[in-house]
Design an enzyme around this catalytic site. Sequence first.
Site, PDB file in Angstrom:
ATOM      1  N   HIS A   1     140.182 132.691 101.100  1.00  0.00           N
ATOM      2  CA  HIS A   1     138.952 132.959 101.871  1.00  0.00           C
ATOM      3  C   HIS A   1     137.845 133.446 100.942  1.00  0.00           C
ATOM      4  O   HIS A   1     137.735 134.654 100.695  1.00  0.00           O
ATOM      5  CB  HIS A   1     139.221 134.049 102.916  1.00  0.00           C
ATOM      6  CG  HIS A   1     140.096 133.607 104.034  1.00  0.00           C
ATOM      7  ND1 HIS A   1     139.589 133.109 105.211  1.00  0.00           N
ATOM      8  CD2 HIS A   1     141.432 133.579 104.163  1.00  0.00           C
ATOM      9  CE1 HIS A   1     140.592 132.796 106.018  1.00  0.00           C
ATOM     10  NE2 HIS A   1     141.728 133.072 105.410  1.00  0.00           N
TER      11      HIS A   1
ATOM     12  N   GLU B   1     134.817 133.841 101.532  1.00  0.00           N
ATOM     13  CA  GLU B   1     133.759 134.602 102.221  1.00  0.00           C
ATOM     14  C   GLU B   1     133.881 136.115 102.017  1.00  0.00           C
ATOM     15  O   GLU B   1     132.896 136.838 102.110  1.00  0.00           O
ATOM     16  CB  GLU B   1     133.720 134.267 103.715  1.00  0.00           C
ATOM     17  CG  GLU B   1     134.916 134.720 104.546  1.00  0.00           C
ATOM     18  CD  GLU B   1     136.040 133.688 104.614  1.00  0.00           C
ATOM     19  OE1 GLU B   1     136.187 132.897 103.665  1.00  0.00           O
ATOM     20  OE2 GLU B   1     136.796 133.702 105.607  1.00  0.00           O
TER      21      GLU B   1
ATOM     22  N   CYS C   1     141.029 127.854 104.294  1.00  0.00           N
ATOM     23  CA  CYS C   1     142.358 128.204 104.801  1.00  0.00           C
ATOM     24  C   CYS C   1     142.835 127.139 105.800  1.00  0.00           C
ATOM     25  O   CYS C   1     143.166 126.042 105.385  1.00  0.00           O
ATOM     26  CB  CYS C   1     142.338 129.618 105.378  1.00  0.00           C
ATOM     27  SG  CYS C   1     143.957 130.387 105.287  1.00  0.00           S
TER      28      CYS C   1
ATOM     29  N   LYS D   1     116.791 162.783 125.679  1.00  0.00           N
ATOM     30  CA  LYS D   1     117.900 163.473 126.350  1.00  0.00           C
ATOM     31  C   LYS D   1     119.291 162.976 125.903  1.00  0.00           C
ATOM     32  O   LYS D   1     120.167 163.800 125.629  1.00  0.00           O
ATOM     33  CB  LYS D   1     117.738 163.358 127.868  1.00  0.00           C
ATOM     34  CG  LYS D   1     118.640 164.288 128.653  1.00  0.00           C
ATOM     35  CD  LYS D   1     118.189 165.731 128.605  1.00  0.00           C
ATOM     36  CE  LYS D   1     117.158 166.021 129.676  1.00  0.00           C
ATOM     37  NZ  LYS D   1     116.522 167.328 129.503  1.00  0.00           N
TER      38      LYS D   1
ATOM     39  N   LYS E   1     110.939 167.821 119.181  1.00  0.00           N
ATOM     40  CA  LYS E   1     111.715 168.219 120.357  1.00  0.00           C
ATOM     41  C   LYS E   1     113.220 168.061 120.078  1.00  0.00           C
ATOM     42  O   LYS E   1     114.014 168.952 120.366  1.00  0.00           O
ATOM     43  CB  LYS E   1     111.292 167.316 121.519  1.00  0.00           C
ATOM     44  CG  LYS E   1     111.775 167.767 122.862  1.00  0.00           C
ATOM     45  CD  LYS E   1     110.917 167.086 123.932  1.00  0.00           C
ATOM     46  CE  LYS E   1     111.733 166.723 125.150  1.00  0.00           C
ATOM     47  NZ  LYS E   1     111.001 165.801 126.005  1.00  0.00           N
TER      48      LYS E   1
ATOM     49  N   GLU F   1     140.173 159.400 122.047  1.00  0.00           N
ATOM     50  CA  GLU F   1     140.902 158.977 120.842  1.00  0.00           C
ATOM     51  C   GLU F   1     140.349 159.561 119.561  1.00  0.00           C
ATOM     52  O   GLU F   1     141.078 159.716 118.587  1.00  0.00           O
ATOM     53  CB  GLU F   1     140.871 157.442 120.675  1.00  0.00           C
ATOM     54  CG  GLU F   1     141.622 156.666 121.709  1.00  0.00           C
ATOM     55  CD  GLU F   1     140.698 156.171 122.807  1.00  0.00           C
ATOM     56  OE1 GLU F   1     139.692 156.875 123.091  1.00  0.00           O
ATOM     57  OE2 GLU F   1     140.978 155.120 123.375  1.00  0.00           O
TER      58      GLU F   1
ATOM     59  N   LEU G   1     125.722 150.815 117.421  1.00  0.00           N
ATOM     60  CA  LEU G   1     124.392 151.170 116.920  1.00  0.00           C
ATOM     61  C   LEU G   1     124.244 150.825 115.440  1.00  0.00           C
ATOM     62  O   LEU G   1     123.202 151.063 114.844  1.00  0.00           O
ATOM     63  CB  LEU G   1     124.141 152.673 117.112  1.00  0.00           C
ATOM     64  CG  LEU G   1     123.934 153.153 118.549  1.00  0.00           C
ATOM     65  CD1 LEU G   1     123.730 154.659 118.576  1.00  0.00           C
ATOM     66  CD2 LEU G   1     122.723 152.450 119.173  1.00  0.00           C
TER      67      LEU G   1
HETATM   68  N1  GLN Z   1     147.148 129.448 110.507  1.00  0.00           N
HETATM   69  C1  GLN Z   1     147.169 129.095 109.135  1.00  0.00           C
HETATM   70  C2  GLN Z   1     148.250 129.822 108.370  1.00  0.00           C
HETATM   71  O1  GLN Z   1     148.773 130.798 108.814  1.00  0.00           O
HETATM   72  C3  GLN Z   1     145.822 129.344 108.497  1.00  0.00           C
HETATM   73  C4  GLN Z   1     145.445 130.794 108.493  1.00  0.00           C
HETATM   74  C5  GLN Z   1     143.995 131.019 108.192  1.00  0.00           C
HETATM   75  O2  GLN Z   1     143.201 130.105 108.279  1.00  0.00           O
HETATM   76  N2  GLN Z   1     143.627 132.230 107.867  1.00  0.00           N
HETATM   77  O3  GLN Z   1     148.595 129.409 107.280  1.00  0.00           O
END
Ligand code: GLN
Length: 553
Positions: A513, A515, A377, A187, A221, A148, A15
Amino acid sequence: MTRYIFITGGVVSSLGKGIASASLASILQARGANVTMIKLDPYINVDPGTMSPFQHGEVYVTEDGAETDLDLGHYERFVRMRTGRVNNYTTGRIYENVIRKERRGDYLGGTVQVIPHITDEIKRCIREGAEGHDIALVEIGGTVGDIESLPFLEAIRQMGVEHRRDSLFIHLTLVPFIGPSQEMKTKPTQHSVKELRSIGIQPDILLCRSSRPIPDEERRKIALFTNVEHEAVISALDVDDIYKVPLALHDQGLDDIVTEKLRLELPPADLSDWEWVVDSRDRLDGEVTIAMVGKYVNRADAYKSLTEALIHAGIHTHTRLHVRSIDSEELERLGTQQLRDADAILVPGGFGERGVEGKILAARYARENAIPYLGICLGMQVAVIDYARHVAGLEQAHSTEFQADTPHPVIGLITEWMTGEGGIEVRGPGDDLGGTMRLGGQPCRLQEGSLAKRMYAEPEIIERHRHRYEFNNHYAESLQRAGLRISGWSGDGNLVEVVELPAHPWYLGCQFHPEFTSTPRDGHPLFCGFVEAARARRGTTYCAAGGSQYGEH
Ligand code: GLN
């Protein structure tokens, strides 16, 4: 003294509890409060690091190197905060802590039980994460009624008693609209709250997700049946853009109800930056198609931070983005025609051999056709493999992840290529998949005059890692001689972080990374630069078809 806001979910999962929690935190932050967020996950995995993104969505990596639930990504995107290890606890981690204490003899011969030992450990972890903040928002994963989640609910029930005046409970439910009878049904919400109350938690606020506004009569309600004040029954309407949620919840008066219940005197919220974000649609002045060549293309959440980072870049460059997911295995099988109308190509991170040749092909296609390329990566690693194979003449170059006996391991485990004088980095126990990666934020120095330096406009950056394999330094010289530019090195100068092609309009591979650090309000230089490059490319293909220096292949 910290105030606690506990957020639970009911009726069904998905949700948007994480987004609702993060949005509330964002509003409270805009009112000047020092907020933090904690996610408690009922699953048994110690962390999601070993879970397939196919099943559970992306693994979000924090600055301090924790592999966490993707909700922490929402937290960092909505709230100006840096999450870490203390912001995410799973059942597995709680039990691991308790069992370790038991083995050490800390319990002095006592019988170790769910109550109080597990619940005490949960409370200790919550307090640890909350320390030093005015308000801690604590989100419990799963839905009320799951076996859990019971120890977590019991722990927060106890905290509600211990911090009676300084805590409140928000419950997120669904109020479905039944088409044939044209009715909204309360409900399921009634039952969900009943379930919550049966374990001793009385919610203070209900956030009711619905596809249309809940009529006042129905809200009354719900209030009557759930013992929640009428004005605290909030209609959380579906929105077409998650970044509208802070504004929507503020419009419903949620932050006023929260501050009043917690007796907090805070100035009104200035949400103009969120307004700026959601108004971005009115500023669009271009569009591009980006081909994203990956593996888990059927599962939207597998690349959550990445797709969000592209959206952020669209917001900041006023560009409408069409992101086309391309299965790298299909690319391998069917060839590059699927990439024909792409204005830019992105190869994200990944693990495992499946589809890797398709990714190498994508990197090659982008390189040969002057199409902007961002390799993240694994996406950087395949770019290096392509360059070694097809430009530097190392025909059988590969990563040892995919071919252990390749004659040219241009990508390999650091232990495979480090010579005596380089030393060998120790990365955890080695036999434990959860402990052998290079993880978390690490400094990277950018070379003067490089594309990377131009994008970041800073000589040193910190970005997050999650990988085992590295560029093999033994090939640094030969690949550079062949024209590959190594434009980013780790802080200690030992590991390659960024590669690029000086003769290409925009071609960049990064071992980290980016991102994970992109946010809607601030964007990210690399993604913005990438989208700008895609726009430039689209311009040239329209104005002067095939006019690139590389020609069309
Ligand atoms: N598989 C690759 C490594 O372990 C790249 C990992 C990834 O892209 N996060 O180095």
